[in-house]
Design a protein around this motif. Structure first.
Motif, mmCIF file in Angstrom:
data_model
loop_
_atom_site.group_PDB
_atom_site.id
_atom_site.type_symbol
_atom_site.label_atom_id
_atom_site.label_comp_id
_atom_site.label_asym_id
_atom_site.label_seq_id
_atom_site.Cartn_x
_atom_site.Cartn_y
_atom_site.Cartn_z
ATOM 1 N N GLY D 79 34.658 64.406 48.860
ATOM 2 C CA GLY D 79 34.931 64.913 47.514
ATOM 3 C C GLY D 79 35.418 66.346 47.495
ATOM 4 N N PRO D 80 34.598 67.274 47.971
ATOM 5 C CA PRO D 80 35.019 68.678 47.881
ATOM 6 C C PRO D 80 36.344 68.934 48.574
ATOM 7 N N ALA D 81 36.523 68.352 49.745
ATOM 8 C CA ALA D 81 37.756 68.607 50.476
ATOM 9 C C ALA D 81 38.957 68.134 49.668
ATOM 10 N N LEU D 82 38.819 66.949 49.114
ATOM 11 C CA LEU D 82 39.973 66.414 48.401
ATOM 12 C C LEU D 82 40.231 67.158 47.116
ATOM 13 N N LEU D 83 39.170 67.643 46.518
ATOM 14 C CA LEU D 83 39.391 68.397 45.292
ATOM 15 C C LEU D 83 40.126 69.694 45.596
ATOM 16 N N ILE D 341 29.578 72.104 41.317
ATOM 17 C CA ILE D 341 30.388 72.635 40.228
ATOM 18 C C ILE D 341 31.206 73.818 40.715
ATOM 19 N N VAL D 342 30.732 74.415 41.779
ATOM 20 C CA VAL D 342 31.440 75.570 42.307
ATOM 21 C C VAL D 342 32.871 75.197 42.670
ATOM 22 N N ILE D 343 33.003 74.047 43.293
ATOM 23 C CA ILE D 343 34.335 73.603 43.689
ATOM 24 C C ILE D 343 35.193 73.346 42.460
ATOM 25 N N PHE D 344 34.558 72.743 41.492
ATOM 26 C CA PHE D 344 35.251 72.468 40.235
ATOM 27 C C PHE D 344 35.733 73.775 39.605
ATOM 28 N N PHE D 405 34.569 76.348 31.306
ATOM 29 C CA PHE D 405 33.477 76.220 30.349
ATOM 30 C C PHE D 405 32.421 75.241 30.851
ATOM 31 N N ILE D 406 32.894 74.122 31.333
ATOM 32 C CA ILE D 406 31.955 73.140 31.868
ATOM 33 C C ILE D 406 31.144 73.772 32.997
ATOM 34 N N ALA D 407 31.856 74.503 33.841
ATOM 35 C CA ALA D 407 31.168 75.146 34.960
ATOM 36 C C ALA D 407 30.135 76.141 34.443
ATOM 37 N N LYS D 408 30.574 76.927 33.479
ATOM 38 C CA LYS D 408 29.653 77.917 32.931
ATOM 39 C C LYS D 408 28.449 77.235 32.304
ATOM 40 N N TRP D 409 28.743 76.168 31.632
ATOM 41 C CA TRP D 409 27.658 75.409 31.007
ATOM 42 C C TRP D 409 26.621 75.019 32.048
ATOM 43 N N MET D 410 27.107 74.494 33.159
ATOM 44 C CA MET D 410 26.163 74.015 34.167
ATOM 45 C C MET D 410 25.408 75.184 34.786
ATOM 46 N N LEU D 411 26.116 76.281 34.988
ATOM 47 C CA LEU D 411 25.412 77.451 35.518
ATOM 48 C C LEU D 411 24.318 77.880 34.561
ATOM 49 N N LEU D 412 24.679 77.954 33.303
ATOM 50 C CA LEU D 412 23.699 78.405 32.324
ATOM 51 C C LEU D 412 22.531 77.446 32.262
ATOM 52 N N SER D 413 22.849 76.176 32.205
ATOM 53 C CA SER D 413 21.744 75.238 32.009
ATOM 54 C C SER D 413 20.841 75.240 33.235
ATOM 55 N N PHE D 481 38.436 66.475 30.957
ATOM 56 C CA PHE D 481 38.477 65.395 31.931
ATOM 57 C C PHE D 481 37.537 65.669 33.091
ATOM 58 N N ALA D 482 36.571 66.493 32.821
ATOM 59 C CA ALA D 482 35.638 66.889 33.876
ATOM 60 C C ALA D 482 35.039 65.700 34.640
#
Lengths: 568, 111, 498, 505, 238
Positions: D79-83, D341-344, D405-413, D481-482
């Motif tokens: 996953g991470p590599a392909l992303l 999420i970091v990769i994202f 935003f999605i990333a930030k959301w996950m960090l915050l949560s 499309f996260a």
């Protein structure tokens, strides 16, 4: 639609014509048709008059969708008030149409005029609390346009006072209504019978409607406003719109259904003081309109007393209502006649003829309560009400009525004196004015004698001793007036007026100016920007230092060591 | 084992010396040389890693291959760095071969 | 995808697509642009009306797009969103017409209208948002789409206003985001339709939930211009009049107020809030805002600034209503004020814009006698102003009436005082404008008079304020009818079972 | 016949394709854009295919030369590599188009035509070889092979950075080269420690061997410091802004969007997969703290810049901090998804940042300068670019619906879930500061210049404007499309528990 | 006067501070090295390594030298990329600057010329030998390339300006020949065996030799061109 429903709808439609016609004319005034519409101005009152004369009583129609539940209908009290108002507005309409024929702002004036008229008719026909409030507000605010129409500084100032007090009244009324609805759970006027009126509601209602009738602490607008309003409109104001306050009390404090001794005292004391104060204030002025305003304050004070008497208990209330109505009718007609007389003076370029003078004297003395006038009937009714009430009130009224009668007489003579030798500028519509004046004089003379409810009092008023009782205060008043004229013909009335004006207006001006933001303050530089701009050199330096190889070396080693330390 | 360690420590010291020079000396050429010294240090350790005393088994060829690769990389980078340094010298006042002081630090650009 | 979902999407697209097309249109094609705008807005209104009917008869409109676990986009048409959506779309139509007239001949119009359309799309998105995440999404986008409008003039002053607006709005957005995430961490995802989370959380997380509530209110309070978060609003009045109208009546401030409503009614729910005991706090803030806004309004000589402060004051009625969420009447008052304030304020801003555009009048002191020159405009203005004061039969009265009744029903007698004093203050800063405009004497020339056709000003500028003023009157007069904003609000409140 | 759809041989394509293209680009003098474009396009298609393959057949491994670990080198897809590959492919395609537009525009200017022709001539092979290095790095499963790819990236990046020929850019590039070399050597030293301890180079084997030996710790520390130098985490960021800001616009895009991500990707791999057992919480916190400092420092520095490109470069410094703040948040039970999420986040940042640098480059081309205070009027003449800048800015600020935003959301949560509220403060402050610097520029675009209208009426080529917009839009709508990228991420990433069950529609 | 003193004082101050920094830095570096050294010492002795693995697979690699086996067979991919690194360096250098034109055309000493004439063929021979030897002993493409490079350098310093004489296109072909062949071979392997660089059975030795030879040529050229310090005149119109 069922026939009954149809009938209701028809009735509702007809009733709404009373207020609707003037409003339609207002809207038409916005169109190019305005000139033609204004020609028909007095006709706006016709539906109201027709309804007052012909519509069946005590039918209430609900118009659910209208303004949070509309209810309208015509009852006996309403009929009288409507008739009265219709008549006064009719005359005023003729008068103002001719008076303002050449005025640049006549359209504006008449839009306000018609709106006030609509409000006045509407509130009489309203049977729901909010409807009443709605039309009351409409009338009050529209009347502002009449007060300041002349646009002179005086007028603007008078208007400001008027507006301030109207606002206070509106707000008080709003609060009162909310509390009433909250306690009674209904917006239907008839439902207030069972409500217990706390002191707060009483005070609020007193203030709310008291503003309109110039009850004592709220009287400030009346004299200047009567002076500055174009006279036909002032006649409508004094002869019809003021009554809305009385009607409001009647509607919201249904006499005969409630008893409220504390309220009674409030009303009586306030009314009594106003009755005296009005006279004094009127005598202090040399302007005819203001003098009439003083008289109105005084007379309305008497009416307030009557209303207060009716508040004692249900029984007193039942007795007081007709008296109240008689007095209102009497005062309205007399006062509007005086205004029309004044109007006549203002319009003809020469001083009044003897006949005219005599004609003006008729309503003037009627106000003072001269026998064989409507005043006498009203006074008699008053007295008999006091008798009914029992002792302390009877005694008081026995003393009080003559005093006010004397005062009114002096005031009216003062009025006559003010207008006797004044001559107006040559304004249009002299003939019309004369006719109007004649009509109003006839109205003063006639209706109360013919009106069934007043018959009783009328006969009482001409009975023997009553006649005398009616005459002496007038005579005494005349005497006192002449003495007063001798002593202080040239008192500094104007200065006095001036001072009072300054007192009130300076307060307003100071407060406003205190609140005014300083003009052209230096455009505030953003604190953020300042902060950042101060920081920038330091930041640049810091970044530069961080870019030095030495620092880089240190951070590299430090990071190696720390990570080693943390990971081992 | 001692041999390996000795070489390794020498390599480490070379690495440290190189690093010290890289940071302390501002001259581009010295920096390039310093980096090369560092590289040599690392290669030394790597080669030492592969060292097996005679007769104790096969020599590990993988570190050798790694060192070879490393050297090639180092050569390439050095070549590029030298040319860059020349270019920098041409376009600015930094003297490449004489004097060390005035080129205190390569000025921050922009800002 | 069922028809309901299609409808929701169509509602959003009906302004989005015109917006995008407008961006691509060259500057000169104003005819086409205007047509696009009008078609879009009329279509939107029609679609929203269809949706309203559907909602009334119990259809469900819902789109869910899951993003990550616990985070999903949810568009949901419920009565409350219908209220806001209808308001915005109707006012958008009028504002668009107005803006077309207002910006006649000014540069960068295609950008302006593009952002304008996007802005409305986003506002409708806020209305339709079905959970806090979606709300947040559109809420932040609203800031973005309005920002170019605020600084449209490109002057130093407008840039500064824009910057302040951004700082305020994004700080608010940041706080809001934090609060949303935190809330989700505590109670899990909350859909608006659930009308509040389970009270069982209160026992374990009471204080945290209180803090979150405060943060949420701060977050939306920035847009709703609650004191002390209001600083951006008066500055933002440097924007063109249609933008001010948009900010104050259609979109931004309204979005904040709507957010408060959502948080109170749908996220926390009346029951939880009563248990938490934070409502007095909200009431206090609202009250302070009402007074502060009014007093500051009094001090302004710049007409639009005065109106801006008046907005600050007026919008807090909504918060005030929400602070008595256990009283249905008060809730009705708050909700209905959302609509009413919008109608009145947009009228006022239209009129202010007319004055500025036609005669160059910006200050109240220049308005003396202006009604003689522009009677219709001033008539509309007067109706709006009287509405603000709460004079019947305007809609302003209806709001105050319900608020007052609600307050009394909850035993909050102080509320009457608030209403009374605020009405008096409103009168104090509005009535002098009216009197000097109608009865004052014109002092010298108008600052920069333009000759515009046979009416007092161009028809496009004149019609919108007249229409809104008419609605202000009419909606008050027929408040009790079967179809009126008030009836719909009652329908909403019934839905909450209050 | 051997390249079945489920054949692991496809893995090699993203490395070989640009490699050959690079060679050809160097060989030929004309039409090299076609070669590069074909390679970028093919690369993109292959990556898409690989993703499809991953989703259908699971992770793949390709043993180069048929030699299994420990000896041979493995390439693997997960996953991470392909992303990351996807990120490179998309951005790479965009950059390729943009660079074409850029150089055509430059060459059309008769004064400097030759110089720009020369730059273009070397840009393409360098860029293709850089792409080779990047793809190789993302796919590689061998720690020494990673070193070689890192060098490939480092040398080509430094050459690219110096390509503009300005003295400033050459100085910056020189420094960049040295730092890059220092980083590589540190990394190599780390490899030595690792090899000493474990005796293998294959990542999978290493992971199985990773224990609590001190050698491993030292190796991780050295590897990390080396990579941190290349990633330009504060306080080692000093080389980045001048290098990125003074380079040619397409080069800035490549450096900012891709090159720093490569070394970060390795850090990610090491900390969360390879050395996950020996990573300690204090160490994670240390990384997080550095990240936090980076966020704030970078943003503050960005705010004070007077030049657009420098501002964007500092914004990169700041944005990289977010990637590190995620480190300490990864170790909580409920939020196990954070590490992925970091990769994202890197993906969205790559798109946004490249859009932003492209926009900055176009503005530079258009105006002839990039002084922030003189940007007035650009909105009217370059609407698409300004739009792209705005959207990219939105994405950088982490506003919804951007992927950030999605990333930030996950960090915050996850910071709430783990009660580490101070990260919340840092993250939010960072995005507010980002707002300030993004909109400081944005508002200047809106200034309507007085009097003199720009005398460059010729519009920029669509190649200069549209790639930026499209990339910006991708970064903006990535949030919506996260689930797809996150689903890809979850595929076969070994290390930690799989994530997001049932999140897909 | 006083200002002069001040300046002197300042410089002295700066100097002293600089010293302090050096000292501190030295200490830190020492600490780091010491720490790393300690860790290095503590790493257990039983170092596994890959020697045995390599030895066990040596047979299949097609060459006898383990290093070459690792370089070109087991880890051929690394080498492929490494060759690219070298190529990159050339491209990088070419992109930076033009090759400097030497001004010393006139006096090339006959001794030098003689040495060049003598040495160049020898060097080429040595290089060829090294490449050939790479399959069983130390040596290989890089070593051979280095020698070739040396030959090129020798020619260059002798002002035999082949850099200018040879068309750039030819140089480029020479440069990419090695990598291209390498990749080509790798791809062929991929095509025939399914894995990149997995030489078909029995061909390993020959293929490795081919690759090595070509690469050695390219590497030699690369190194010489790096020395040349820039692109040839006709690489791009300038």
């Amino acid at each position: 639609m069922t026939p009954a429903g149809l009938q209701t709808t028809m009735y509702a439609l007809i009733l709404s014509l009373a207020a609707g016609t003037p409003l339609m004319m207002v809207i038409l005034c916005c169109t190019p048709l305005r000139v033609r519409v204004l020609r028909l101005l007095p006709l706006a009152t016709v539906p109201a008059l027709l309804i007052a004369l012909t519509a069946p009583c005590d039918v209430v129609v609900e118009v659910g969708w209208f303004f949070m539940g509309g209810r309208m209908g015509l009852d006996e009290t309403g009929r009288i008030f409507l008739l009265l108002s219709g008549f006064v507005w009719l005359l005023a309409g003729f008068g103002s149409r001719s008076l303002l024929k050449d005025d640049n702002d006549q359209v504006r004036f008449h839009m306000f005029f018609l709106t006030a008229m609509a409000g006045n008719f509407g509130l009489i026909l309203a049977k729901g609390m909010l409807g009443y409030y709605l039309f009351f507000a409409m009338m009050s605010f529209a009347a502002y346009g009449l007060v300041v129409h002349k646009g002179s500084e005086e007028a603007i100032r008078a208007g400001r006072r008027y507006l301030l007090l109207v606002m206070i009244g509106e707000v008080a009324l709003f609060t009162a209504l909310i509390i009433l609805v909250h306690t009674s759970g209904s917006t239907v006027l008839e439902d207030f019978a069972g409500v217990s009126y706390g002191p707060l509601i009483l005070i609020l209602l007193f203030v709310g409607f008291g503003v309109k009738i110039g009850a004592l602490p709220l009287h400030g607008w009346m004299m200047p406003a009567y002076q500055t309003t174009p006279i036909p409109a002032a006649a409508a104001l004094a002869g019809s719109m003021v009554n809305a306050g009385i009607l409001g009390w009647l509607r919201f404090l249904p006499l005969g259904q409630i008893s409220c001794p504390k309220g009674a005292v409030l009303f009586i004391v306030a009314g009594g003081l106003a009755a005296v104060y009005g006279v004094v204030a009127g005598l202090n002025s040399k302007q005819a309109g203001a003098v009439l305003g003083g008289s109105s304050i005084s007379q309305m004070g008497l009416i307030t007393v009557i209303f207060g008497m009716g508040l004692f208990d249900q029984n007193a209330g039942l007795h007081a209502t007709p008296v109240l109505i008689i007095y209102v009718v009497h005062h309205s007609l007399a006062k509007s006649s005086l205004f029309f007389g004044y109007d006549l003076v203002e319009r003809q370029g020469k001083i009044l003829s003897q006949l005219q003078l005599a004609a003006i004297l008729l309503p003037a003395l009627a106000l003072a309560g001269l026998p064989f006038t409507s005043g006498a009937i009203a006074k008699t009714a008053f007295k008999e009400l006091a008798v009914n009430l029992g002792d302390p009130w009877y005694g008081l009224s026995a003393f009080f009525l003559p005093v006010t009668a004397i005062g009114t007489t002096i005031l009216m003579l003062h009025f006559m004196a003010v207008i006797r030798y004044s001559r107006g500028s040559d304004k249009p519509g002299r003939t019309v004015s004369r006719i109007i004046f004649a009509l109003s004089c006839v109205a003063v003379a006639v209706p109360l004698w013919l009106w069934p409810g007043a018959n009783n009092f009328a006969s009482h008023s001409v009975a023997g001793i009553k006649l005398l009782q009616g005459v002496w205060p007038v005579a005494g008043g005349c005497l006192l007036f002449f003495i007063w004229r001798r002593i202080s013909f040239t008192t500094k009335v104007e200065a006095n007026d001036q001072k009072r004006k300054i007192g009130f207006d300076t307060i307003m001006d100071t407060v406003t100016s205190l609140l005014q933001e300083k003009e052209h303050q230096k455009p505030q530089q953003d604190r953020l920007v300042i902060f950042i701009s101060r920081l920038v050199p330091h930041l640049r330096k810091a970044e530069k230092i961080m870019g030095r190889w030495k620092v880089v070396g240190l951070s590299y080693i430090a990071m190696c060591l720390i990570l080693l330390f943390l990971l081992l | 084992m001692i041999t390996t360690l000795l070489y390794s420590l020498t390599g480490l010291i070379l690495f440290g010396m190189g690093f010290f020079t890289l940071i302390i000396h501002s001259h581009p050429l010295r920096k390039i040389l310093a980096v090369n010294v560092m590289g040599t240090g690392v290669f030394l350790i790597l080669v030492a890693t592969a060292y097996i005393p005679l007769g104790q088994g096969e020599i590990d060829p993988v570190p050798h291959a790694m060192v070879l690769t490393g050297i090639v990389v180092s050569v390439s980078v050095t070549a590029l760095a030298l040319i860059l340094a020349c270019r920098v010298q041409e376009t600015s006042n930094i003297t490449l071969l004489k004097g060390t002081k005035q080129s205190e630090d390569i000025k921050e650009t922009g800002a | 995808m069922n028809s309901g979902q299609l409808l929701l999407i169509a509602i959003l697209l009906s302004s989005f697509i015109p917006g995008i097309i407008i961006f691509c249109l060259p500057e000169e094609k104003h005819r086409l642009r205007t047509r696009l705008n009008l078609c879009g807005s009329i279509l939107k209104i029609a679609l929203i009306l269809v949706m309203n009917a559907g909602i009334y008869y119990g259809h469900v409109y819902e789109i869910r797009i899951p993003l990550i676990p616990g985070v999903e986009l949810l568009l949901n048409g419920d009565p409350l969103s219908a209220l806001f959506a209808t308001l915005s779309s109707v006012l958008w139509l009028l504002t668009t017409i107005y803006a077309v007239g207002y910006l006649e001949g000014s540069p960068n119009r295609s950008h302006f209208f593009g952002y304008f359309s996007l802005c409305v799309t986003v506002t409708i998105g806020i209305a339709l948002a079905g959970n806090l995440v979606t709300f947040l999404l559109f809420y932040e986008m609203l800031t973005l789409t309005t920002y170019p409008l605020v600084i449209h003039r490109g002057t130093e002053k407008s840039l500064r206003a824009g910057r302040n607006y951004l700082i305020y709005a994004f700080s608010g957005g940041a706080v809001f985001l934090v609060a949303v995430v935190w809330l989700q961490a505590v109670v899990g995802p909350v859909d608006f339709s659930a009308a509040g989370f389970s009270p069982s959380y209160l026992d374990s997380h009471g204080p945290v939930l209180t803090i979150i509530f405060v943060l949420l209110i701060i977050g939306v309070g920035v847009k709703a211009a609650l004191v002390p978060l209001h600083g951006w609003l008066p500055q933002a009045m440097v924007a063109p009049a249609p933008v001010s109208a948009l900010l104050h009546a259609v979109a931004v401030v309204k979005a904040g107020a709507f957010g408060i409503i959502r948080i109170v009614l749908d996220v926390y729910g009346a029951q939880n809030l009563l248990l938490l005991g934070v409502l007095p706090l909200l009431a206090a803030v609202a009250t302070v805002t009402i007074f502060y806004g009014s007093i500051r309004a009094l001090q302004q000589d710049d007409l639009k600034r005065r109106l801006a402060y008046s907005t600050i004051s007026q919008v807090s009625y909504i918060a005030l209503g929400m602070s008595m969420v256990d009283q249905p009447l008060a809730v009705i008052g708050g909700l209905i004020h959302l609509v009413h304030q919008g109608l009145m304020k947009i009228t006022l801003f239209f009129c202010a814009g007319n004055l500025a555009e036609t005669l160059g009048i910006h200050r109240i002191s220049e308005m003396s006698g202006v009604a003689r020159r522009m009677p219709l405009t001033m008539a509309a203005f007067s109706i709006g102003a009287l509405g603000m004061i709460g004079i019947p039969p305007t809609v302003g009265f209806v709001s105050k009436w319900y608020l007052g009744l609600g307050g009394l029903a909850g035993g909050n007698w102080w509320l009457l005082l608030v209403l009374v004093v605020s009405s008096l203050l409103n009168a104090w800063y509005f009535l002098p404008i009216l009197t000097s405009a109608w009865f004052g004497k014109q002092k010298g020339e108008w600052p920069e008079e333009m000759y515009i056709g046979r009416y007092e000003t161009s028809l496009m500028l004149l019609v919108p304020p007249l229409v809104t003023a008419f609605i202000v009157l009419a909606a008050g007069l027929v408040a009790n009818a079967q179809i009126s904003p008030l009836a719909w609000v009652r329908f909403i409140v019934r839905g909450y079972g209050l | 016949m051997i390249f079945h759809v489920d054949s692991a041989s496809w893995i090699i394509a993203p490395v070989i394709l640009p490699l050959i293209a690079g060679l050809l680009c160097f060989l030929f003098n004309r039409k090299i854009f076609i070669i590069a474009l074909a390679a970028a396009l093919a690369n993109f298609l292959v990556v898409c295919f690989l993703i499809w393959q991953l989703l259908n057949f699971g992770p793949m491994r390709s043993y180069i030369g048929g030699w299994q670990p420990p000896l041979g080198i493995t390439l693997r897809t997960d996953g991470p590599a392909l992303l990351m590959l996807l990120m490179t492919a998309i951005t790479g395609l965009g950059v390729t188009l943009y660079a074409r537009g850029y150089f055509s525009h430059r060459i059309s200017d008769p004064v400097r035509a030759f110089r720009h022709q020369r730059q273009q001539r070397y840009f393409w092979p360098l860029w293709m070889l850089l792409l080779t290095g990047l793809n190789g790095l993302f796919l590689s499963g061998d720690i020494f092979n990673l070193y070689v790819t890192l060098e490939l990236i480092g040398i080509s990046a430094a050459s690219l950075a110096a390509l503009s020929g300005k003295p400033a850019s050459q100085r910056a590039s020189f420094r960049y080269l040295l730092i890059s070399l220092l980083g590589s050597l540190t990394y190599l030293l780390g490899i030595v420690f690792l090899y000493r301890t474990c005796g293998v180079l294959d990542l999978t084997l290493l992971r199985n061997l990773a224990g609590n030996e001190s050698g491993m710790g030292a190796a991780l520390a050295l590897l990390s410091v080396g990579l941190l130098l290349k990633t330009a985490l504060v306080p080692l960021h000093f080389w980045l802004p001048p290098a990125h800001a003074n380079a040619l616009a397409p080069v800035s895009v490549i450096l900012s969007a891709l090159v720093v991500k490569a070394s970060f990707y390795l850090l990610f791999r090491f900390w969360f997969e390879l050395f996950a057992p020996i990573v300690t919480m204090p160490a994670l916190n240390f990384m997080g703290t550095l990240g936090a400092i980076a966020i704030l420092w970078g943003a503050i520095q960005a705010m004070r810049q007077h030049r657009l490109k420098l501002m964007v470069a500092y914004s990169t410094v700041s944005q990289l901090g977010y990637l590190f703040v995620a480190f300490p948040l990864s170790r909580i039970t409920e939020g196990a998804e954070v590490w992925s999420i970091v990769i994202f986040m890197a993906l969205t940042h790559a798109c946004a940042k490249s859009a932003m640098f492209m926009a900055a480059g176009s503005v530079y081309l258009h105006l002839g300068h990039d002084r922030i205070k003189d940007l007035g009027g650009v909105r009217a003449s370059l609407p698409v670019t300004v739009f792209a800048y705005g959207i990219a800015g939105v994405s950088l600020m982490g506003l919804p619906p951007s992927g950030a935003f999605i990333a930030k959301w996950m960090l915050l949560s996850s910071s709430f879930a783990s009660s580490q509220w101070w990260w919340v403060l840092v993250i939010m402050t960072g995005s507010l500061l980002a707002m300030i610097y993004v909109f400081r520029v944005m508002s200047q675009f809106f200034v309507i210049p007085e009097g003199d209208v720009l005398d460059t009426p010729e519009p920029l080529s669509p190649l200069l404007e549209w790639p930026a917009l499209i990339l910006a839009l991708i970064s903006l709508f990535l949030g919506l499309f996260a689930p797809w990228p996150l689903h890809i991420l979850s595929q076969g990433s070994t290390g930690l528990a799989l994530i997001f069950p049932g999140a897909l529609p | 006067m006083s200002t002069e003193k001040k300046i002197k004082g300042q410089t002295r101050n700066r100097h002293r501070r600089f010293d302090a920094y050096q000292l501190l830095f030295l200490c830190l570096v020492f600490c780091l090295i010491a720490l790393l050294g300690t860790i290095l010492c503590t790493i257990p002795e039983n170092f596994p390594g890959l020697a045995d693995t390599v030895a066990s697979l040596q047979e299949q690699s097609g060459v006898e030298s383990p290093v070459t086996a690792v370089l070109l067979n087991f880890r051929g991919y690394d080498t492929l990329l490494e060759v690219m690194v070298l190529l990159l360096a050339v491209i990088g250098v070419w992109s930076l600057t033009k090759a400097p034109v030497s001004n010393l055309k006139t006096d090339i000493s006959p001794v030098q010329m003689g040495v060049v004439r003598l040495l160049t063929p020898v060097l080429c021979l040595v290089a060829a030998y090294l490449v050939w030897q790479g399959s069983h002993l130390a040596g290989g493409a890089f070593q051979g390339g280095a020698i070739l490079g040396a030959a090129g350098v020798l020619l260059l310093v002798s002002e035999l300006d082949w850099l200018r004489a040879v068309p750039a296109f030819v140089l480029r072909i020479g440069l990419i020949l090695g990598p291209l062949v390498f990749v080509g071979t790798a791809l062929c392997c991929l095509f025939f065996t399914g894995e990149l660089l997995a030489y078909p059975k029995g061909t390993a030795g020959w293929l490795i030799l081919l690759i090595e030879t070509v690469c050695a040529l390219s590497i030699g050229l690369t190194l010489a061109l790096l020395f040349g310090g820039g692109r040839p005149e006709d690489d791009v119109p300038d």
